[in-house]
Design a protein around this motif. Structure first.
Motif, short mmCIF file in Angstrom:
data_model
loop_
_atom_site.label_atom_id
_atom_site.label_comp_id
_atom_site.label_asym_id
_atom_site.label_seq_id
_atom_site.Cartn_x
_atom_site.Cartn_y
_atom_site.Cartn_z
N GLU A 12 -86.47 134.30 7.27
CA GLU A 12 -85.50 133.97 6.69
C GLU A 12 -85.01 133.81 5.13
O GLU A 12 -84.60 132.69 4.79
CB GLU A 12 -86.24 132.17 7.21
N PHE A 13 -85.84 134.00 4.65
CA PHE A 13 -85.74 134.73 3.09
C PHE A 13 -84.48 135.17 2.86
O PHE A 13 -83.98 135.96 2.41
CB PHE A 13 -87.15 135.45 2.73
N LEU A 14 -84.69 136.27 3.80
CA LEU A 14 -83.65 137.42 4.62
C LEU A 14 -82.10 137.09 4.39
O LEU A 14 -81.11 137.52 3.92
CB LEU A 14 -84.21 138.63 5.17
N ALA A 15 -82.46 136.02 5.15
CA ALA A 15 -81.01 135.42 6.41
C ALA A 15 -81.12 134.36 4.88
O ALA A 15 -79.00 134.43 4.38
CB ALA A 15 -81.61 134.35 7.30
N ASP A 16 -81.32 133.47 4.04
CA ASP A 16 -81.07 132.75 2.57
C ASP A 16 -80.51 133.43 1.70
O ASP A 16 -81.07 132.82 0.21
CB ASP A 16 -81.76 131.97 2.84
N SER A 17 -80.91 134.70 1.42
CA SER A 17 -81.01 135.38 -0.13
C SER A 17 -79.58 135.31 -0.48
O SER A 17 -79.60 135.47 -1.73
CB SER A 17 -81.25 136.56 0.06
N ASN A 18 -78.59 134.42 0.34
CA ASN A 18 -77.52 133.92 -0.77
C ASN A 18 -77.40 133.11 -1.40
O ASN A 18 -76.68 133.08 -2.10
CB ASN A 18 -76.27 134.40 0.16
N GLN A 19 -78.34 132.30 -1.77
CA GLN A 19 -78.61 130.63 -1.54
C GLN A 19 -78.46 131.22 -3.39
O GLN A 19 -78.70 130.42 -4.07
CB GLN A 19 -79.73 130.18 -1.59
N GLY A 45 -77.13 132.95 -5.70
CA GLY A 45 -76.16 132.90 -6.41
C GLY A 45 -75.36 131.38 -6.81
O GLY A 45 -75.14 131.53 -7.57
N GLU A 46 -76.96 130.23 -5.85
CA GLU A 46 -76.31 128.86 -6.50
C GLU A 46 -77.36 128.71 -7.32
O GLU A 46 -78.71 128.20 -7.50
CB GLU A 46 -76.20 127.93 -5.36
N GLY A 53 -81.87 124.19 -25.38
CA GLY A 53 -80.75 124.44 -26.19
C GLY A 53 -80.01 125.21 -25.09
O GLY A 53 -78.84 125.72 -25.93
N TYR A 54 -80.22 125.69 -24.10
CA TYR A 54 -79.45 126.96 -23.94
C TYR A 54 -79.00 125.79 -21.79
O TYR A 54 -79.27 124.89 -21.57
CB TYR A 54 -80.27 127.82 -23.05
N ARG A 55 -77.59 126.95 -21.24
CA ARG A 55 -77.07 126.67 -20.36
C ARG A 55 -77.62 127.62 -19.45
O ARG A 55 -76.47 128.68 -20.06
CB ARG A 55 -75.76 125.81 -20.59
N LEU A 56 -77.37 126.99 -18.12
CA LEU A 56 -77.42 128.54 -17.53
C LEU A 56 -76.31 128.60 -16.71
O LEU A 56 -75.71 127.62 -15.95
CB LEU A 56 -78.54 127.82 -16.34
N LEU A 57 -75.60 130.05 -16.17
CA LEU A 57 -74.59 130.01 -16.05
C LEU A 57 -74.60 130.00 -14.98
O LEU A 57 -73.11 129.46 -14.28
CB LEU A 57 -74.36 131.38 -17.24
N LYS A 58 -75.43 130.97 -14.57
CA LYS A 58 -75.36 132.51 -13.22
C LYS A 58 -77.09 132.79 -12.97
O LYS A 58 -77.16 133.16 -14.44
CB LYS A 58 -73.93 132.57 -12.51
N VAL A 59 -76.60 132.65 -11.48
CA VAL A 59 -78.29 133.96 -11.15
C VAL A 59 -77.15 134.73 -10.47
O VAL A 59 -76.76 134.59 -9.41
CB VAL A 59 -79.37 133.56 -11.26
N VAL A 60 -77.80 136.43 -9.95
CA VAL A 60 -77.20 136.93 -9.77
C VAL A 60 -77.93 137.46 -9.37
O VAL A 60 -79.06 138.17 -10.13
CB VAL A 60 -76.79 138.61 -10.77
#
Length: 479
Positions: free
Chosen positions: A280-287, A289-290, A305-312
């Motif tokens: 399931e981890f391998l199948a849901d690893s695309n998440q 990026g959210e 005081g920071y803002r998260l832009l994205k996680v790759v």
């Protein structure tokens, strides 16, 4: 690097614009002080006198030493430590002489140059401002506590006497004598990089700096020994993109933001893996990026005081045995998928050929129909053109005949008119002649009878060429 006082233990020759003339002058020796030089002269009583050139003097019973000159250009400043404890900063371009009586040390230091996306945190000690405020309050008040009049707490500690401010670039900053810079000590790679590299290890206090970047930034991070719900141990690699929006908030709520990011991101990824099996981890690893996958990280960044832009998501590592099993399973799945894809591709190619042949036959049929239709259309156009040509020729002939007939009729009419006019002239002339003959008493009846009887019945014309015999003609009167 800032230079030390040449009289101190760390003195260097680079600080000195001109080397001193070492040694003590004897009695009666003439001393020439050039323009731009200065000398310290101690007399026999130990009193110091500073003499500036150009000048000639003969110091008796004195010790002479050349003064050290300190120069700083633009982008530098002089840090002067007085012997009474005072500190003074002089902004360049600047020149000063070392004063043996008043100066403890003089250092040439570089100014802090900030780019457009950089900032520094400056602290300023307000001891002198508090003293001035208290003095003014004490002079102007006799009844109330002067500290209350000056709005100064009675138990004012050193922390409340320090003011903090943010200096943003682009600028060249030179601190005042009662100012110092905040030194950041954050988590980072062992080589001192804040960004780091793939699969590196973050170490506390690895990054030490004074300038902070106010622009979007990123860092590599690896969450090690994450376990799934079926107890598979993984190392997850991610790249975190963020931006600093409020420096004051960051200073008030954190002294190591990258350390907070590491802890929060690790908690989110651990929770993500613990709720899923390995598959399931391998199948849901695309998440990964959210941003919704990282609630703790987003909340912590916002609070400091920071803002998260994205996680790759950059993949994962696992143990050798599990990795081999996974690679074998991947190899089997890949082989089956390739075989399926190959069979599917062959069927698709066959279907494509049949479809292409069918389309080609349809196109050929349409082309033949189009050719026949075109030929029929050309024949119809040719026939129509011939009919139009025949019609035009018939109309032309008819018009020509009509014109010729009308011309003949017009010509005959003209000839008839001429004949009538001629007959009228002849008849008129004959009538005049007969009238005149009547006037002459001629018998018109006899004249007309005689005229009718004397007319020839026929006319004959004989033509001969020159020379030869004359022709003989016999005329049969019965004919």
């Amino acid at each position: 690097m800032a230079a030390n006082n040449p009289h101190g233990p760390n003195a260097t020759a680079d600080q000195k614009v001109r080397d001193p003339r070492e040694g003590t002058y004897k009695f009666g020796r003439l001393l020439t002080i050039k323009d731009g030089e200065a000398f310290n002269i101690w007399d026999s009583k130990g009193k110091l006198k500073v003499v500036h050139g150009p000048k000639h003097l003969r110091p008796f019973y004195s010790e002479v030493e050349m003064c050290h000159k300190y120069v700083c250009g633009p982008g530098k400043y002089l840090k002067i430590q007085h012997k009474d404890g005072r500190m003074e900063h002089l902004r360049g371009p600047q020149m000063t002489w070392f004063d043996e009586l008043n100066h403890e040390t003089i250092e040439v230091r570089d100014a802090i140059k900030l780019e457009a996306n950089e900032a520094i945190v400056v602290y300023r000690e307000l001891r002198e401002e508090w003293a001035e405020t208290l003095d003014e309050a004490e002079e102007g008040s006799t009844e109330k506590n002067p500290r209350e009049e000056a709005n100064v707490p009675v138990a004012q500690d050193q922390k409340n006497r320090v003011k903090r401010r943010i200096v943003h670039g682009p600028t060249v900053f030179i601190p005042a004598h009662n100012e110092w810079l905040h030194k950041f000590s954050w988590h980072g790679s062992q080589n001192g990089s804040k960004t780091g590299a793939h699969n590196d290890t973050k170490v506390a206090h690895a990054v030490n700096f004074k300038k902070i970047r106010c622009m979007p930034d990123h860092m590599y991070y690896t969450v090690r020994e994450m376990r799934t719900s079926d107890d598979a141990k993984l190392s997850v690699h991610v790249m975190i993109f963020y931006v600093l929006e409020d420096i004051e908030k960051m200073l008030d709520n954190s002294n190591d933001p990258p350390g907070d990011f590491i802890s929060a991101a690790g908690a989110d990824i651990m929770a993500f893996g613990a709720s899923r099996t390995y598959e399931e981890f391998l199948a849901d690893s695309n998440q990964f990026g959210e941003l919704s996958t990282f609630p703790i990280l987003s909340e912590r960044m916002e609070s400091i005081g920071y803002r998260l832009l994205k996680v790759v998501y950059r993949g994962y590592d696992t143990s050798g045995q599990l990795q081999n099993m996974q690679e074998n399973a991947i190899s089997t799945r890949t082989r089956l998928r390739l075989e399926f894809d190959q069979a599917q591709q062959e069927q698709a190619n066959m279907q494509m050929r049949l479809t292409a042949e069918e389309k080609r036959a349809q196109q050929q049929q349409k082309l033949e129909e189009s050719k026949k239709y075109h030929q029929q259309k050309l024949a119809a156009l040719d026939y129509e053109a011939k009919l139009k040509q025949q019609d035009l020729e018939y109309k032309a002939k008819l018009s020509q005949k009509d014109e010729s007939h009308s011309q003949q009729i017009r010509h005959k009419k003209e000839m008839d008119e001429l004949d009538v006019a001629k007959m009228q002239q002849i008849n008129s002339a004959r009538l005049n002649m007969l009238q005149q003959m009547k006037n002459l008493n001629v018998d018109l009846t006899q004249f007309l009878v005689a005229e009718v009887g004397s007319k020839p019945t026929q006319h004959m014309l004989f033509e001969t060429t020159g020379g030869g015999a004359s022709p003989h003609v016999h005329i049969n009167k019965n004919r």
